[in-house]
Design a protein around this motif. Structure first.
Motif, PDB file in Angstrom:
ATOM      1  N   ALA A  21       6.145  -2.687  -3.297  1.00  0.00           N
ATOM      2  CA  ALA A  21       6.035  -3.808  -4.226  1.00  0.00           C
ATOM      3  C   ALA A  21       5.426  -5.023  -3.530  1.00  0.00           C
ATOM      4  O   ALA A  21       5.897  -5.454  -2.486  1.00  0.00           O
ATOM      5  N   GLY A  22       4.352  -5.538  -4.124  1.00  0.00           N
ATOM      6  CA  GLY A  22       3.752  -6.771  -3.645  1.00  0.00           C
ATOM      7  C   GLY A  22       3.031  -6.682  -2.315  1.00  0.00           C
ATOM      8  O   GLY A  22       2.673  -7.708  -1.739  1.00  0.00           O
ATOM      9  N   GLN A  23       2.810  -5.478  -1.792  1.00  0.00           N
ATOM     10  CA  GLN A  23       2.164  -5.297  -0.498  1.00  0.00           C
ATOM     11  C   GLN A  23       1.020  -4.305  -0.626  1.00  0.00           C
ATOM     12  O   GLN A  23       0.996  -3.483  -1.538  1.00  0.00           O
ATOM     13  N   GLU A  24       0.089  -4.377   0.331  1.00  0.00           N
ATOM     14  CA  GLU A  24      -0.920  -3.330   0.444  1.00  0.00           C
ATOM     15  C   GLU A  24      -0.183  -2.023   0.732  1.00  0.00           C
ATOM     16  O   GLU A  24       0.885  -2.032   1.345  1.00  0.00           O
ATOM     17  N   ASP A  25      -0.765  -0.903   0.316  1.00  0.00           N
ATOM     18  CA  ASP A  25      -0.172   0.389   0.659  1.00  0.00           C
ATOM     19  C   ASP A  25      -0.086   0.499   2.178  1.00  0.00           C
ATOM     20  O   ASP A  25      -0.995   0.078   2.891  1.00  0.00           O
ATOM     21  N   LEU A  26       1.004   1.050   2.650  1.00  0.00           N
ATOM     22  CA  LEU A  26       1.204   1.256   4.076  1.00  0.00           C
ATOM     23  C   LEU A  26       0.961   2.730   4.362  1.00  0.00           C
ATOM     24  O   LEU A  26       1.648   3.586   3.819  1.00  0.00           O
ATOM     25  N   VAL A  27      -0.054   3.026   5.168  1.00  0.00           N
ATOM     26  CA  VAL A  27      -0.402   4.405   5.483  1.00  0.00           C
ATOM     27  C   VAL A  27       0.046   4.692   6.907  1.00  0.00           C
ATOM     28  O   VAL A  27      -0.263   3.944   7.826  1.00  0.00           O
ATOM     29  N   CYS A  28       0.822   5.774   7.065  1.00  0.00           N
ATOM     30  CA  CYS A  28       1.395   6.128   8.361  1.00  0.00           C
ATOM     31  C   CYS A  28       1.203   7.617   8.607  1.00  0.00           C
ATOM     32  O   CYS A  28       1.423   8.426   7.718  1.00  0.00           O
ATOM     33  N   GLU A  29       0.836   7.955   9.836  1.00  0.00           N
ATOM     34  CA  GLU A  29       0.779   9.357  10.219  1.00  0.00           C
ATOM     35  C   GLU A  29       2.095   9.675  10.918  1.00  0.00           C
ATOM     36  O   GLU A  29       2.498   8.978  11.848  1.00  0.00           O
ATOM     37  N   VAL A  30       2.795  10.702  10.426  1.00  0.00           N
ATOM     38  CA  VAL A  30       4.117  11.052  10.944  1.00  0.00           C
ATOM     39  C   VAL A  30       4.194  12.553  11.206  1.00  0.00           C
ATOM     40  O   VAL A  30       3.378  13.322  10.723  1.00  0.00           O
ATOM     41  N   ARG A  31       5.200  12.941  11.947  1.00  0.00           N
ATOM     42  CA  ARG A  31       5.455  14.366  12.195  1.00  0.00           C
ATOM     43  C   ARG A  31       6.232  14.940  10.998  1.00  0.00           C
ATOM     44  O   ARG A  31       6.868  14.222  10.235  1.00  0.00           O
TER      45      ARG A  31
ATOM     46  N   VAL B 153       5.593   7.399  -3.007  1.00  0.00           N
ATOM     47  CA  VAL B 153       5.124   7.966  -1.747  1.00  0.00           C
ATOM     48  C   VAL B 153       4.114   9.051  -2.081  1.00  0.00           C
ATOM     49  O   VAL B 153       4.399   9.930  -2.897  1.00  0.00           O
ATOM     50  N   ARG B 154       2.961   8.971  -1.454  1.00  0.00           N
ATOM     51  CA  ARG B 154       1.975  10.046  -1.570  1.00  0.00           C
ATOM     52  C   ARG B 154       1.946  10.764  -0.235  1.00  0.00           C
ATOM     53  O   ARG B 154       1.811  10.144   0.814  1.00  0.00           O
TER      54      ARG B 154
END
Length: 172
Positions: free
Chosen positions: A24-34, A75-76
């Protein structure tokens, strides 16, 4: 041969994932995770009472992130992620990034004592805190209203060092 390539592709994809967190109210946060982090997130979201809780995870690029589920809109789980423009991702530096509701992303230097940053993440994940306070790089207290936090991000090595210090003090 095609089956071998598919198995190889599937095996590699099972090890890492890119998550696009809609906040909400933020740019999408993209993270690479295990993969285990992805499974933990899926289990967390399957719980009926995940709102008003924080989810803490580590990224492959060495960040620790704690997300306020209250502000998580979706979450995508991405198989083949192409990065967006550089300004759409959090800088990969040694700062503490603070995303608050309706505010631009704040960047703070982490405390000189890694225990402060570790404790901040731990208190949020533990839950029940209306406010959390940490000591900034200048030694000044910085208090945040927990429910106004969308997410925090800090270098994993700072978090890990703080954890080691706390465990050592606790005799673990």
């Amino acid at each position: 041969m095609l089956a071998d390539r598919r198995r190889h592709f599937h095996t590699n994809m099972a090890q890492t994932f890119s998550l696009r967190l809609l906040l909400a109210g933020q740019e999408d946060l993209v993270c690479e995770v295990r993969e285990p982090e992805t499974k933990r997130l899926q289990e967390f979201l399957a719980e009926n009472d995940f709102a008003r809780r924080f989810f803490w995870f580590d990224t492959i690029d060495g960040r620790s992130i704690v997300i306020n589920a209250e502000h998580l809109q979706g979450v995508r789980y991405l198989w083949d992620f192409t990065p967006g423009p550089p300004d759409s991702r959090v800088d990969e530096d040694y700062g503490l990034h603070i995303a608050l509701v309706g505010k631009e992303l704040l960047s703070e230097a982490p405390s000189e004592d890694p225990k402060d940053t570790y404790t901040l993440f731990w208190e949020l994940e533990l839950g029940g805190m209306k406010t959390v306070t940490f000591i900034d790089i200048d030694g000044e207290p910085f208090t945040l209203i927990a429910q106004q936090i969308v997410y925090l991000s800090a270098p994993k090595e700072v978090i890990d060092e703080g954890r080691r210090q706390v465990e050592k003090e606790d005799g673990l």
